[in-house]
Design a protein around this motif. Sequence first.
Motif, PDB file in Angstrom:
ATOM      1  N   ARG A  99      67.868  -5.782  73.434  1.00 33.87           N
ATOM      2  CA  ARG A  99      66.600  -6.213  73.144  1.00 33.87           C
ATOM      3  C   ARG A  99      65.680  -5.224  73.594  1.00 33.87           C
ATOM      4  O   ARG A  99      65.935  -4.249  74.629  1.00 33.87           O
ATOM      5  CB  ARG A  99      66.209  -7.642  74.122  1.00 33.87           C
ATOM      6  N   TYR A 100      64.367  -5.110  73.251  1.00 33.34           N
ATOM      7  CA  TYR A 100      63.321  -4.118  73.523  1.00 33.34           C
ATOM      8  C   TYR A 100      62.113  -4.702  73.805  1.00 33.34           C
ATOM      9  O   TYR A 100      61.455  -5.732  73.733  1.00 33.34           O
ATOM     10  CB  TYR A 100      63.354  -3.241  72.224  1.00 33.34           C
ATOM     11  N   THR A 101      61.184  -3.414  74.509  1.00 32.54           N
ATOM     12  CA  THR A 101      59.837  -3.653  74.734  1.00 32.54           C
ATOM     13  C   THR A 101      59.186  -2.673  73.983  1.00 32.54           C
ATOM     14  O   THR A 101      59.603  -1.676  73.469  1.00 32.54           O
ATOM     15  CB  THR A 101      59.421  -3.607  76.227  1.00 32.54           C
ATOM     16  N   LYS A 102      57.839  -3.109  74.033  1.00 34.15           N
ATOM     17  CA  LYS A 102      56.903  -2.353  73.269  1.00 34.15           C
ATOM     18  C   LYS A 102      56.550  -0.875  74.179  1.00 34.15           C
ATOM     19  O   LYS A 102      56.083  -0.020  73.777  1.00 34.15           O
ATOM     20  CB  LYS A 102      55.451  -2.884  72.899  1.00 34.15           C
ATOM     21  N   GLU A 103      57.051  -1.177  75.523  1.00 34.19           N
ATOM     22  CA  GLU A 103      56.882  -0.017  76.354  1.00 34.19           C
ATOM     23  C   GLU A 103      58.268   0.798  76.349  1.00 34.19           C
ATOM     24  O   GLU A 103      58.190   1.787  77.110  1.00 34.19           O
ATOM     25  CB  GLU A 103      56.592  -0.435  77.731  1.00 34.19           C
ATOM     26  N   HIS A 104      58.923   0.667  75.297  1.00 36.66           N
ATOM     27  CA  HIS A 104      60.249   1.481  74.939  1.00 36.66           C
ATOM     28  C   HIS A 104      61.380   1.370  75.922  1.00 36.66           C
ATOM     29  O   HIS A 104      61.973   2.414  76.337  1.00 36.66           O
ATOM     30  CB  HIS A 104      59.826   3.065  74.550  1.00 36.66           C
ATOM     31  N   GLU A 105      61.368   0.237  76.644  1.00 40.11           N
ATOM     32  CA  GLU A 105      62.636   0.136  77.294  1.00 40.11           C
ATOM     33  C   GLU A 105      63.692  -0.921  76.520  1.00 40.11           C
ATOM     34  O   GLU A 105      63.220  -1.667  75.653  1.00 40.11           O
ATOM     35  CB  GLU A 105      62.428  -0.671  78.712  1.00 40.11           C
ATOM     36  N   TRP A 106      64.959  -0.722  76.949  1.00 45.63           N
ATOM     37  CA  TRP A 106      65.746  -1.571  76.243  1.00 45.63           C
ATOM     38  C   TRP A 106      66.680  -2.585  77.610  1.00 45.63           C
ATOM     39  O   TRP A 106      66.301  -2.393  78.549  1.00 45.63           O
ATOM     40  CB  TRP A 106      66.874  -0.830  75.404  1.00 45.63           C
ATOM     41  N   ILE A 107      66.966  -3.623  77.020  1.00 44.16           N
ATOM     42  CA  ILE A 107      67.546  -4.753  78.051  1.00 44.16           C
ATOM     43  C   ILE A 107      68.930  -5.142  77.439  1.00 44.16           C
ATOM     44  O   ILE A 107      68.888  -5.678  76.349  1.00 44.16           O
ATOM     45  CB  ILE A 107      66.518  -5.802  78.298  1.00 44.16           C
ATOM     46  N   ARG A 108      69.740  -5.166  78.206  1.00 43.25           N
ATOM     47  CA  ARG A 108      71.084  -5.952  77.941  1.00 43.25           C
ATOM     48  C   ARG A 108      71.461  -6.984  78.870  1.00 43.25           C
ATOM     49  O   ARG A 108      71.409  -6.782  80.289  1.00 43.25           O
ATOM     50  CB  ARG A 108      72.195  -4.921  77.930  1.00 43.25           C
TER      51      ARG A 108
END
Length: 125
Positions: free
Chosen positions: A8-17
Amino acid sequence: MNTPSELRYTKEHEWIRIEGNIATIGITDFAQGELGDIVFVDVDTVGDELAENDVFGSVEAVKTVSDLFLPLPGKVAEFNEELESQPELLNTDPYGNGWIIKLELAEDVDASELLTAEQYQESLG
């Protein structure tokens, strides 16, 4: 540009697992490309309880410094210590060995606002 569909992703360009109550967080391939050569990663929030959108650290590239924003609330459980001696892992392996923190998620976290890979790519234009 690489955007793994299982993340998953954020508009601030981070990814999350998210695995159980632990979220692994890093910056996207797009972000590392925009930053350029990363020379330092600063995370001094291990052990801290933080709210969504709080700054949990920063990434320093040759030309700029960029804050890192927490996509979900929780306790910063671990920092990827390999980044202390090899910050370039964010450039060479952003979705693998270049992860930044592990977050112990707060109870009843709502991750529905996070972007899918397709939504993230659309947000880039």
